[in-house]
Design an enzyme around this catalytic site. Structure first.
Site, short mmCIF file in Angstrom:
data_model
loop_
_atom_site.label_atom_id
_atom_site.label_comp_id
_atom_site.label_asym_id
_atom_site.label_seq_id
_atom_site.Cartn_x
_atom_site.Cartn_y
_atom_site.Cartn_z
N ASP A 91 -15.71 19.22 -9.13
CA ASP A 91 -16.04 19.53 -10.53
C ASP A 91 -15.48 18.52 -11.51
O ASP A 91 -15.39 18.80 -12.71
CB ASP A 91 -15.55 20.94 -10.90
CG ASP A 91 -16.24 22.03 -10.10
OD1 ASP A 91 -17.39 21.80 -9.67
OD2 ASP A 91 -15.63 23.09 -9.89
N LYS A 139 0.77 5.30 3.19
CA LYS A 139 0.84 4.10 2.36
C LYS A 139 1.42 4.49 1.00
O LYS A 139 0.71 4.99 0.13
CB LYS A 139 -0.56 3.50 2.14
CG LYS A 139 -1.40 3.26 3.41
CD LYS A 139 -2.37 4.37 3.63
CE LYS A 139 -3.44 4.06 4.66
NZ LYS A 139 -3.04 3.50 5.91
N LYS A 192 -10.16 6.96 0.23
CA LYS A 192 -10.22 8.35 0.68
C LYS A 192 -10.12 9.23 -0.56
O LYS A 192 -9.04 9.38 -1.14
CB LYS A 192 -9.07 8.69 1.64
CG LYS A 192 -9.18 8.02 3.01
CD LYS A 192 -8.42 6.73 3.06
CE LYS A 192 -8.37 6.20 4.50
NZ LYS A 192 -7.77 4.86 4.55
N HIS A 232 0.80 6.53 9.36
CA HIS A 232 -0.41 6.07 8.69
C HIS A 232 -0.29 6.13 7.16
O HIS A 232 -1.24 5.82 6.45
CB HIS A 232 -1.61 6.91 9.15
CG HIS A 232 -2.93 6.26 8.86
ND1 HIS A 232 -3.70 6.61 7.75
CD2 HIS A 232 -3.62 5.30 9.51
CE1 HIS A 232 -4.80 5.89 7.75
NE2 HIS A 232 -4.79 5.07 8.79
N ASP A 240 12.72 2.13 -7.97
CA ASP A 240 13.80 2.55 -8.89
C ASP A 240 13.84 4.06 -9.12
O ASP A 240 14.35 4.52 -10.14
CB ASP A 240 13.67 1.83 -10.24
CG ASP A 240 14.00 0.34 -10.13
OD1 ASP A 240 14.51 -0.08 -9.07
OD2 ASP A 240 13.74 -0.39 -11.10
N HIS A 293 -12.39 1.48 1.99
CA HIS A 293 -11.28 2.12 2.69
C HIS A 293 -10.73 3.30 1.88
O HIS A 293 -9.72 3.90 2.25
CB HIS A 293 -10.19 1.06 2.92
CG HIS A 293 -9.13 1.45 3.90
ND1 HIS A 293 -7.80 1.54 3.56
CD2 HIS A 293 -9.20 1.80 5.19
CE1 HIS A 293 -7.09 1.89 4.61
NE2 HIS A 293 -7.90 2.07 5.61
#
Length: 428
Positions: A170, A348, A165, A346, A353, A163
């Site tokens: 380089d 995450k 991404k 979508h 703190d 999952h």
């Protein structure tokens, strides 16, 4: 076929599922016990995070926060265009639309210029991708591979996807976060057809962690070890805009297996260490009992716990229903829950703190914590946390806050659907 066979197969499936669940400590609902609390802004917290996850903490890094497609994809395409030696792209979702064409064209242009380009697609997540784009890239010299294509003799692994991404150019600049390559992620979350998401571009020694997350999946898919200097160049510190040393960061990788994964261990450590605030954004929120308890405990000890999840605009309603079943426990403990209204949320992210942040591909559900390969960037920096906090507050301003009274009055049919969805929590 003998009539007994279907029943036997069904019985085997139930026994296998139950025994597989029992192998995992998390299925018992047991939590953790933090022996000593360290401030998330301290060196002690970084040492604990490093020791528990095995992910090295590096200093001298710089992060650029990217909100929604209008800012994410220009940076994405710019990074591709800037590659001079190697380009590595790993994604779960690669679907259709103009941006899918643009990314393929950009990678092809680099390959034709002599850059060694590799593209790794999750075989399930990218199933809707136009095959013509793959052929176009391959014709240009891009090496394209699929991660864990379903096979009859490996059915159990079909449920374990990558999952992650990740884009690395380089070995010196990398991007990660929640965005997929499809039309849904373009725009600025202006309507239900354009999703809300968060990504980050980083420079500095921490890029080696992103490269490692790509290399790990690439090794499995191809048998090739990426060990050359073009992929792993020396990485020095990148100072911030004020000339000061860049922030401490680490990339946490996790994969399916028995026991607690690195990402969930890190998240529990951060939640249990919080003393003032936890701002949690999750596209798919269906926590197991231990994490629900950790959030409740934080709220009861006076931590400002706010959870932002999708509202009615969601592509997996069964996950939303499973998550809604947990709202009562959170609300009674004093936490606040917001459902994003304008479009599919979508992103995450988590901010603790006002100093420690996590952003990546992992949702707050069992699929991310147990079943999928995930990658999360952790940043200990007040400036970056402030930007994520401002984004969170803008999102909650466009969300509907759920009250305990409202939640308690939901219809019986909705309660039954939530209860049924929660039974599937392990697979969500």
């Amino acid at each position: 076929m003998n009539r007994r066979w279907p029943a036997a197969i069904a019985l085997w499936a139930v026994v296998w599922y139950a025994s597989d669940s029992l192998r995992h400590r998390r299925e018992g609902g047991r939590g953790y016990e933090l022996q000593e609390v360290a401030d998330v802004g301290s060196e002690g917290f970084l040492r604990a995070a490093e020791a528990l996850t095995g992910a090295p903490v590096t200093r001298g890094n710089r992060a650029e926060l990217l909100i929604n497609g209008d800012r994410i994809f220009p940076a994405f395409l710019e990074t591709i265009a800037g590659a001079r030696r190697t380009l590595n792209l790993l994604t779960y979702v690669y679907w259709t639309g103009e941006i899918a064409e643009q990314v393929a064209d950009a990678v092809c242009e680099r390959a034709e210029a002599g850059v060694e380009c590799r593209v790794l697609l999750d075989a399930v997540g990218a199933v809707k991708m136009d095959g013509g784009l793959i052929r176009r890239m391959e014709d240009c010299g891009v090496v394209v591979r699929r991660f864990r294509p379903p096979k009859p003799y490996a059915l159990r692994r079909a449920n374990n996807r990558t999952h992650r991404k990740i884009l690395v150019a380089d070995g010196t600049v990398g991007l990660t976060g929640g965005v997929g390559i499809a039309e849904e992620w373009t725009g600025d979350a202006q309507d239900p057809d354009h999703w809300r998401d968060t990504h980050v571009r980083v420079r500095g020694p921490v890029v080696r962690g992103l490269q490692g997350a790509f290399a790990e999946n690439w090794l499995e898919a191809t048998g090739q070890v990426l060990a050359g200097e073009d992929d792993l160049p020396p990485l020095g510190p990148v100072p911030g805009e004020d000339g000061e040393e860049g922030a401490p960061m680490q990339v946490i990788r996790s994969s399916a297996g028995v026991g607690d994964t690195n990402v969930e261990t890190l998240y529990y450590l951060a939640i249990a260490s919080a003393s003032r605030s936890i701002l949690l954004t999750s596209a798919y929120f269906a926590p197991r009992p231990a994490f629900l308890g950790a959030l409740e405990d934080a709220a009861r000890r006076g931590v400002d716990v706010r959870v932002l999840v999708p509202g009615e605009h969601i592509d997996k309603d069964v996950v939303r229903r499973a998550g809604r079943a947990t709202y009562g426990q959170l609300l009674r403990a004093g936490a606040r829950v917001f459902e994003y209204a304008p479009t599919m949320l979508h992103a995450k992210c988590m901010v603790v703190d006002g100093v420690w942040s996590a952003i990546g591909s992992a949702n707050f559900d069992n699929r991310s914590f147990q079943l999928n390969d995930e990658a999360v960037l952790a940043v200990q920096d007040r400036g970056f946390a402030r930007l994520l906090t401002e984004s969170f507050e803008a999102d909650t301003a466009a969300a509907d806050e759920v009250s305990l009274e409202e939640w308690a009055r939901r219809p019986l049919g909705e309660r039954l659907r939530e209860a049924a969805s929660r039974l599937l929590r392990r697979e969500l």
